[in-house]
Design a protein around this motif. Structure first.
Motif, PDB file in Angstrom:
ATOM      1  N   ALA A 271      47.610  92.569   8.679  1.00 48.26           N
ATOM      2  CA  ALA A 271      48.912  93.053   9.159  1.00 48.26           C
ATOM      3  C   ALA A 271      50.035  92.155   8.642  1.00 48.26           C
ATOM      4  O   ALA A 271      51.061  92.641   8.160  1.00 48.26           O
ATOM      5  N   LYS A 272      49.822  90.833   8.712  1.00 53.79           N
ATOM      6  CA  LYS A 272      50.853  89.897   8.236  1.00 53.79           C
ATOM      7  C   LYS A 272      51.123  90.091   6.739  1.00 53.79           C
ATOM      8  O   LYS A 272      52.276  90.033   6.299  1.00 53.79           O
ATOM      9  N   GLU A 273      50.053  90.318   5.995  1.00 55.52           N
ATOM     10  CA  GLU A 273      50.190  90.527   4.544  1.00 55.52           C
ATOM     11  C   GLU A 273      51.011  91.782   4.247  1.00 55.52           C
ATOM     12  O   GLU A 273      51.918  91.779   3.408  1.00 55.52           O
ATOM     13  N   ASN A 274      50.699  92.863   4.976  1.00 52.34           N
ATOM     14  CA  ASN A 274      51.433  94.118   4.768  1.00 52.34           C
ATOM     15  C   ASN A 274      52.889  94.004   5.207  1.00 52.34           C
ATOM     16  O   ASN A 274      53.791  94.535   4.562  1.00 52.34           O
ATOM     17  N   VAL A 275      53.125  93.296   6.310  1.00 53.61           N
ATOM     18  CA  VAL A 275      54.496  93.077   6.800  1.00 53.61           C
ATOM     19  C   VAL A 275      55.296  92.314   5.744  1.00 53.61           C
ATOM     20  O   VAL A 275      56.454  92.627   5.470  1.00 53.61           O
ATOM     21  N   GLU A 276      54.640  91.337   5.128  1.00 54.86           N
ATOM     22  CA  GLU A 276      55.300  90.556   4.073  1.00 54.86           C
ATOM     23  C   GLU A 276      55.600  91.434   2.856  1.00 54.86           C
ATOM     24  O   GLU A 276      56.694  91.367   2.289  1.00 54.86           O
ATOM     25  N   ASN A 277      54.639  92.277   2.479  1.00 53.85           N
ATOM     26  CA  ASN A 277      54.852  93.207   1.344  1.00 53.85           C
ATOM     27  C   ASN A 277      56.049  94.108   1.585  1.00 53.85           C
ATOM     28  O   ASN A 277      56.736  94.513   0.652  1.00 53.85           O
ATOM     29  N   ALA A 278      56.263  94.465   2.856  1.00 58.52           N
ATOM     30  CA  ALA A 278      57.374  95.361   3.200  1.00 58.52           C
ATOM     31  C   ALA A 278      58.679  94.581   3.418  1.00 58.52           C
ATOM     32  O   ALA A 278      59.689  95.167   3.802  1.00 58.52           O
ATOM     33  N   ASN A 279      58.636  93.267   3.173  1.00 57.48           N
ATOM     34  CA  ASN A 279      59.811  92.391   3.359  1.00 57.48           C
ATOM     35  C   ASN A 279      60.356  92.440   4.789  1.00 57.48           C
ATOM     36  O   ASN A 279      61.564  92.442   4.991  1.00 57.48           O
ATOM     37  N   LEU A 280      59.436  92.491   5.762  1.00 53.51           N
ATOM     38  CA  LEU A 280      59.871  92.626   7.159  1.00 53.51           C
ATOM     39  C   LEU A 280      59.417  91.465   8.043  1.00 53.51           C
ATOM     40  O   LEU A 280      59.454  91.559   9.268  1.00 53.51           O
ATOM     41  N   SER A 281      59.006  90.365   7.416  1.00 56.76           N
ATOM     42  CA  SER A 281      58.507  89.222   8.199  1.00 56.76           C
ATOM     43  C   SER A 281      59.550  88.683   9.174  1.00 56.76           C
ATOM     44  O   SER A 281      59.208  88.125  10.213  1.00 56.76           O
ATOM     45  N   ASP A 282      60.832  88.841   8.850  1.00 53.21           N
ATOM     46  CA  ASP A 282      61.895  88.346   9.745  1.00 53.21           C
ATOM     47  C   ASP A 282      61.995  89.157  11.034  1.00 53.21           C
ATOM     48  O   ASP A 282      62.567  88.694  12.019  1.00 53.21           O
ATOM     49  N   PHE A 283      61.463  90.387  10.991  1.00 53.42           N
ATOM     50  CA  PHE A 283      61.673  91.302  12.133  1.00 53.42           C
ATOM     51  C   PHE A 283      60.423  91.563  12.955  1.00 53.42           C
ATOM     52  O   PHE A 283      60.502  92.074  14.060  1.00 53.42           O
ATOM     53  N   ILE A 284      59.244  91.287  12.365  1.00 54.47           N
ATOM     54  CA  ILE A 284      57.991  91.636  13.052  1.00 54.47           C
ATOM     55  C   ILE A 284      57.171  90.379  13.301  1.00 54.47           C
ATOM     56  O   ILE A 284      56.924  89.589  12.390  1.00 54.47           O
ATOM     57  N   GLY A 285      56.726  90.209  14.545  1.00 47.01           N
ATOM     58  CA  GLY A 285      55.795  89.117  14.861  1.00 47.01           C
ATOM     59  C   GLY A 285      54.413  89.699  15.081  1.00 47.01           C
ATOM     60  O   GLY A 285      54.253  90.660  15.835  1.00 47.01           O
ATOM     61  N   VAL A 286      53.398  89.142  14.403  1.00 45.45           N
ATOM     62  CA  VAL A 286      52.016  89.613  14.594  1.00 45.45           C
ATOM     63  C   VAL A 286      51.218  88.457  15.198  1.00 45.45           C
ATOM     64  O   VAL A 286      51.236  87.340  14.681  1.00 45.45           O
TER      65      VAL A 286
END
Length: 387
Positions: A271-286
């Protein structure tokens, strides 16, 4: 001014109204829902915008010809009457997708694809003594043939690869949810960035990513490498980039928390990898958390959307598992609206909470229900008494 023309956006069963709503908000004209499809009118720029923006569309088709059709030979004859030079030439590569829903056609979609391919190839062979080649991976032109009862509609596919392929997902778990369905669940829940969002069994993070893209107003397919219309003769690159810029300027920052939990460390990593691919790490906490041991830590209005195990996916004790879902929500998640999708209708009886809404959907081939639970602060009776 570009000319308006008719288009058809295809979708998954149960998401037709959601897609129609998306189209209206984007500015489509004459929006009409069908079965797993919505027709609408717009110009070339709108076609580009729809491909980039729509969250619940699978592909966007531009119809070029409709006719009555009686059998396979009749289809072949009528396809040969279309002026194919308007769309391609003998050096073009092409592919055909077909959907058949008709009693007068005994053959399957694959055979109809082959028959249609022959008709188009023969059209060029007769006229120019050369035939265009089929390319299933990267065709110059993708043609869609849809036979419904006695009617046939021939369209150009403006999308290419299915629009659920957003371009952010590299890692998946056992049964990843389709991105279009994930976006549909979030939109059906009414979530639009107006509160906190939790997916307590987040798997590879698809529902979370779609929720964050909705909250930030990020166009669904902004990460895609290409659309089929980019190979069309009338492709207007300047117009495309102009529309893309306008869409990018509308992106906002949400002020609420978007969080995912999973008890499997491997799922959290994916999930963290996919969130990073979508450039959304600033908005989503896993977080590596077992939902059943969790409590609501965020303050205020919260929407929960999740896709617990069901069907062929994982071996669980259904009664115990769904019972725990109900207990955890009831005792540890006050002031939330929780939605879950399942194909196991018996399992829902063990949740022990009253549903306030049930929506019929399909996840791949499984008939599912998407159900809503209102979890109040204190009991429902107290809530009523206060009103």
């Amino acid at each position: 001014m570009h000319q308006n023309f008719k288009m058809v956006a295809t979708t998954l069963f149960g998401l037709e109204e959601v897609l129609a709503n998306e189209l209206k908000q984007l500015g489509a004209q004459k929006v009409e829902t069908g079965v797993r499809s919505v027709s609408f009118f717009g110009d070339k720029g709108f076609m580009y915008k729809a491909n980039m923006s729509l969250r619940t569309a699978i592909r966007i088709l531009k119809p070029i010809k409709s006719f009555r059709v009686f059998d396979e030979d009749d289809l072949y004859e009528k396809l040969q009457k279309i002026n194919w030079e308007q769309f391609m030439n003998a050096d073009s590569t092409f592919s055909i997708g077909a959907v058949v829903n008709s009693k007068s056609f005994t053959s399957n979609s694959h055979y109809i694809s082959l028959k249609s391919k022959d008709a188009i190839a023969d059209y060029f062979r007769h006229k120019y003594h050369r035939r265009p080649n089929v390319d299933l991976k990267h065709p110059d032109i993708k043609i869609h043939v849809h036979i419904q009862k006695g009617g046939c509609s021939v369209s150009l596919d403006s999308s290419g690869d299915s629009l659920h392929k957003r371009g952010y997902r590299s890692a998946t778990n056992i049964a990843p949810i389709n991105e279009v369905l994930a976006a549909g669940l979030v939109l059906l829940s009414g979530y639009n960035g107006n509160g906190n969002f939790i997916d307590p069994m987040c798997g590879s993070g698809t529902i979370l990513i779609e929720a964050a893209m909705i909250a930030c107003n990020i166009p669904a397919n902004i990460n895609r490498n290409e659309f089929a219309f980019e190979k069309w003769d009338d492709y207007d690159e300047d117009l495309f980039f102009k529309i893309q810029d306008v869409l990018l300027k509308k992106i906002t920052n949400p002020h609420f928390k978007i969080m995912g939990f999973d008890k499997a460390p491997s799922a959290v990593r994916k999930a963290k990898e996919n969130v990073e691919n979508a450039n959304l790490s600033d908005f989503i906490g896993v977080h590596h958390v077992n939902f059943f041991n969790s409590v609501k830590e965020v303050f205020g209005k919260t929407t929960i959307v999740f896709n617990p195990p069901y069907g062929e996916r994982l071996n669980i004790d259904v009664e115990e598992f769904y019972g725990k879902i109900g207990d955890t929500l009831k005792h540890h998640y006050p002031d939330t609206t929780a939605w879950l999708i399942t194909s196991d209708f018996e399992a829902l009886k063990h949740v022990g909470l009253r549903t306030s809404k049930r929506i019929a959907l399909k996840n791949a081939d499984l008939n599912c229900k998407f159900v809503k639970y209102e979890i109040y602060e204190g009991s429902r009776k107290e809530k009523k008494a206060l009103q």
